[in-house]
Design a protein around this motif. Structure first.
Motif, PDB file in Angstrom:
ATOM      1  N   GLN A 233       0.827  -1.212   0.000  1.00 20.47           N
ATOM      2  CA  GLN A 233       0.000   0.000   0.000  1.00 20.47           C
ATOM      3  C   GLN A 233       0.859   1.259   0.000  1.00 20.47           C
ATOM      4  N   THR A 234       1.924   1.262   0.820  1.00 22.74           N
ATOM      5  CA  THR A 234       2.804   2.429   0.920  1.00 22.74           C
ATOM      6  C   THR A 234       3.528   2.695  -0.394  1.00 22.74           C
ATOM      7  N   ILE A 235       4.068   1.625  -1.006  1.00 17.13           N
ATOM      8  CA  ILE A 235       4.765   1.778  -2.291  1.00 17.13           C
ATOM      9  C   ILE A 235       3.805   2.302  -3.351  1.00 17.13           C
ATOM     10  N   LEU A 236       2.610   1.740  -3.399  1.00 16.50           N
ATOM     11  CA  LEU A 236       1.619   2.155  -4.392  1.00 16.50           C
ATOM     12  C   LEU A 236       1.228   3.618  -4.213  1.00 16.50           C
ATOM     13  N   ARG A 237       1.035   4.026  -2.935  1.00 12.83           N
ATOM     14  CA  ARG A 237       0.609   5.394  -2.627  1.00 12.83           C
ATOM     15  C   ARG A 237       1.719   6.408  -2.883  1.00 12.83           C
ATOM     16  N   GLU A 238       2.940   6.102  -2.461  1.00 14.07           N
ATOM     17  CA  GLU A 238       4.029   7.075  -2.506  1.00 14.07           C
ATOM     18  C   GLU A 238       4.825   7.054  -3.813  1.00 14.07           C
ATOM     19  N   GLU A 239       4.883   5.894  -4.480  1.00 16.47           N
ATOM     20  CA  GLU A 239       5.756   5.778  -5.651  1.00 16.47           C
ATOM     21  C   GLU A 239       5.039   5.320  -6.920  1.00 16.47           C
ATOM     22  N   GLY A 240       3.796   4.875  -6.783  1.00 16.42           N
ATOM     23  CA  GLY A 240       3.031   4.461  -7.952  1.00 16.42           C
ATOM     24  C   GLY A 240       3.292   3.015  -8.343  1.00 16.42           C
ATOM     25  N   PRO A 241       2.447   2.461  -9.223  1.00 17.30           N
ATOM     26  CA  PRO A 241       2.559   1.045  -9.605  1.00 17.30           C
ATOM     27  C   PRO A 241       3.865   0.684 -10.298  1.00 17.30           C
ATOM     28  N   VAL A 242       4.493   1.655 -10.976  1.00 16.87           N
ATOM     29  CA  VAL A 242       5.736   1.359 -11.695  1.00 16.87           C
ATOM     30  C   VAL A 242       6.845   0.920 -10.739  1.00 16.87           C
ATOM     31  N   ALA A 243       6.757   1.308  -9.458  1.00 16.66           N
ATOM     32  CA  ALA A 243       7.779   0.940  -8.474  1.00 16.66           C
ATOM     33  C   ALA A 243       7.849  -0.574  -8.265  1.00 16.66           C
ATOM     34  N   PHE A 244       6.747  -1.271  -8.535  1.00 18.70           N
ATOM     35  CA  PHE A 244       6.728  -2.732  -8.351  1.00 18.70           C
ATOM     36  C   PHE A 244       7.521  -3.465  -9.431  1.00 18.70           C
ATOM     37  N   LEU A 245       7.932  -2.738 -10.465  1.00 17.68           N
ATOM     38  CA  LEU A 245       8.757  -3.335 -11.515  1.00 17.68           C
ATOM     39  C   LEU A 245      10.199  -2.863 -11.428  1.00 17.68           C
ATOM     40  N   ARG A 246      10.518  -2.175 -10.329  1.00 21.44           N
ATOM     41  CA  ARG A 246      11.880  -1.663 -10.161  1.00 21.44           C
ATOM     42  C   ARG A 246      12.878  -2.824 -10.087  1.00 21.44           C
ATOM     43  N   GLY A 247      13.940  -2.698 -10.842  1.00 18.69           N
ATOM     44  CA  GLY A 247      14.978  -3.739 -10.862  1.00 18.69           C
ATOM     45  C   GLY A 247      14.655  -4.913 -11.771  1.00 18.69           C
ATOM     46  N   ILE A 248      13.595  -4.794 -12.600  1.00 22.15           N
ATOM     47  CA  ILE A 248      13.194  -5.939 -13.427  1.00 22.15           C
ATOM     48  C   ILE A 248      14.261  -6.297 -14.460  1.00 22.15           C
ATOM     49  N   GLU A 249      14.952  -5.281 -15.021  1.00 21.30           N
ATOM     50  CA  GLU A 249      15.962  -5.574 -16.060  1.00 21.30           C
ATOM     51  C   GLU A 249      17.123  -6.390 -15.492  1.00 21.30           C
ATOM     52  N   PRO A 250      17.790  -5.912 -14.401  1.00 23.18           N
ATOM     53  CA  PRO A 250      18.869  -6.747 -13.869  1.00 23.18           C
ATOM     54  C   PRO A 250      18.374  -8.066 -13.298  1.00 23.18           C
ATOM     55  N   ARG A 251      17.124  -8.086 -12.796  1.00 27.33           N
ATOM     56  CA  ARG A 251      16.581  -9.333 -12.235  1.00 27.33           C
ATOM     57  C   ARG A 251      16.392 -10.383 -13.332  1.00 27.33           C
ATOM     58  N   VAL A 252      15.788  -9.970 -14.457  1.00 33.30           N
ATOM     59  CA  VAL A 252      15.581 -10.899 -15.562  1.00 33.30           C
ATOM     60  C   VAL A 252      16.926 -11.340 -16.147  1.00 33.30           C
ATOM     61  N   LEU A 253      17.863 -10.398 -16.280  1.00 34.99           N
ATOM     62  CA  LEU A 253      19.198 -10.717 -16.780  1.00 34.99           C
ATOM     63  C   LEU A 253      19.896 -11.698 -15.845  1.00 34.99           C
ATOM     64  N   TRP A 254      19.862 -11.360 -14.546  1.00 33.08           N
ATOM     65  CA  TRP A 254      20.536 -12.170 -13.520  1.00 33.08           C
ATOM     66  C   TRP A 254      19.949 -13.580 -13.452  1.00 33.08           C
ATOM     67  N   ILE A 255      18.617 -13.680 -13.408  1.00 33.40           N
ATOM     68  CA  ILE A 255      17.992 -14.995 -13.254  1.00 33.40           C
ATOM     69  C   ILE A 255      18.015 -15.767 -14.568  1.00 33.40           C
ATOM     70  N   GLY A 256      17.964 -15.054 -15.696  1.00 37.87           N
ATOM     71  CA  GLY A 256      18.079 -15.729 -16.984  1.00 37.87           C
ATOM     72  C   GLY A 256      19.446 -16.378 -17.154  1.00 37.87           C
ATOM     73  N   ILE A 257      20.498 -15.594 -16.941  1.00 38.71           N
ATOM     74  CA  ILE A 257      21.858 -16.151 -17.014  1.00 38.71           C
ATOM     75  C   ILE A 257      22.051 -17.183 -15.908  1.00 38.71           C
ATOM     76  N   GLY A 258      21.529 -16.845 -14.719  1.00 41.15           N
ATOM     77  CA  GLY A 258      21.635 -17.761 -13.580  1.00 41.15           C
ATOM     78  C   GLY A 258      20.956 -19.085 -13.854  1.00 41.15           C
ATOM     79  N   GLY A 259      19.765 -19.040 -14.491  1.00 44.16           N
ATOM     80  CA  GLY A 259      19.055 -20.268 -14.833  1.00 44.16           C
ATOM     81  C   GLY A 259      19.846 -21.120 -15.798  1.00 44.16           C
ATOM     82  N   SER A 260      20.490 -20.455 -16.759  1.00 37.76           N
ATOM     83  CA  SER A 260      21.333 -21.158 -17.721  1.00 37.76           C
ATOM     84  C   SER A 260      22.477 -21.891 -17.016  1.00 37.76           C
TER      85      SER A 260
END
Length: 287
Positions: A233-260
């Motif tokens: 609720q706090t993140i949504l109110r203070e930073e908006g819905p886009v904050a829930f995707l913060r770090g998605i690029e390094p996360r997908v990169l990290w877990i994609g390479i990591g999965g490999s």
């Protein structure tokens, strides 16, 4: 490991031990190789909107993290493999996905006993709160009690149980489908490619849950959030819905390479152990 398990009678202890060795090896290799990307992801998720990201010390906390990752990864695969094999024996063939989902969740829950304290210490060090793992453990326990090492446990399970279940299910199902089409066992590059795809997809899907877990784990004594719902609720109110995707690029990169790397090392180690085991069995029969 797909159809290989049907070639030998089920031996719980052997499958457990092979899983422990393979999981520990795969987990340590991935963590050591990709730690800086994970650190960047954590810092992106931890900062409030408008704050600056710190780019120094990207390996901060690696040593202490490996101490926790080894038993966590070993326990996960050690529980996952025999659970999966047992469920595949019990369930009809068309419900193999249920076996993979369930085994992933069970393995993730068992591994969380090691994963959560490791993650708390790692993320506090990645965000510059502590300089060494022993110092982090001592101060967290002193200031927050033993439960401080399990900060964000609920959010961790909320993220990791679906993550483990989905990632391993996608990976196993893709391998089954690929083997049916190819009519042969998969080679190392193919296992690694399927692992990368499964990791990247699962990493993207679970990013909002990862943001919640990171915020709850790094808040320490500030108690900015009282729980998962309060944090969301706090993140949504203070930073908006886009904050829930913060770090998605390094996360997908990290877990994609990591999965490999993880699934590549995992399958290779399992194959080597299985080959050694079959040679030992043949040697015992010859005596």
């Amino acid at each position: 490991m797909g159809g290989c398990g049907q070639e030998r009678p089920f031996n719980f202890l052997q499958v457990l031990c092979e899983g422990v060795i393979a999981g520990g090896a795969a987990g340590v290799v991935v963590e050591a190789a990709l730690y800086p990307i994970d650190t960047i992801k954590t810092r992106l998720q931890a900062v409030q909107a408008g704050s600056q990201i710190q780019w120094e010390g990207l390996y901060s906390g690696l040593g202490g993290n490996l101490v926790g990752v080894l038993p966590a990864s070993a326990l996960f695969v050690g529980i996952y493999e025999p659970t999966k094999k047992k469920l595949l024996d019990v369930l009809p063939e068309n419900l193999s996905a249920v076996a993979h989902l369930t085994a992933g969740a069970v393995g993730g829950f068992a591994a969380s006993l090691f994963r959560v304290p490791t993650e708390v210490i790692k993320q506090r060090m990645q965000t510059g709160q502590f300089r060494s793992a022993p110092n982090a453990v001592r101060l967290i326990v002193r200031k927050e009690g033993f439960k401080g090492l399990y900060a964000g446990y609920g959010s961790f399970l909320l993220r990791d149980l679906p993550f483990d279940a989905i990632q391993f299910c996608i990976y196993e199902q893709l391998r089954i489908g690929y083997k049916l089409v190819a009519k042969r066992e998969l080679n190392d590059p193919e296992n690694a490619l399927i692992g990368a795809f499964a990791g990247a997809i699962t990493g993207a899907i679970t990013t909002p849950l990862d943001v919640l877990k990171t915020r709850l784990m790094v808040q320490g004594q500030t108690k900015q959030y009282s729980g998962i719902v309060s944090c969301a609720q706090t993140i949504l109110r203070e930073e908006g819905p886009v904050a829930f995707l913060r770090g998605i690029e390094p996360r997908v990169l990290w877990i994609g390479i990591g999965g490999s790397i993880f699934f590549g090392v995992l399958e290779k180690t399992k194959a080597v152990l299985a080959e050694r085991s079959s040679h030992k069995t043949l040697a015992d029969k010859d005596q």
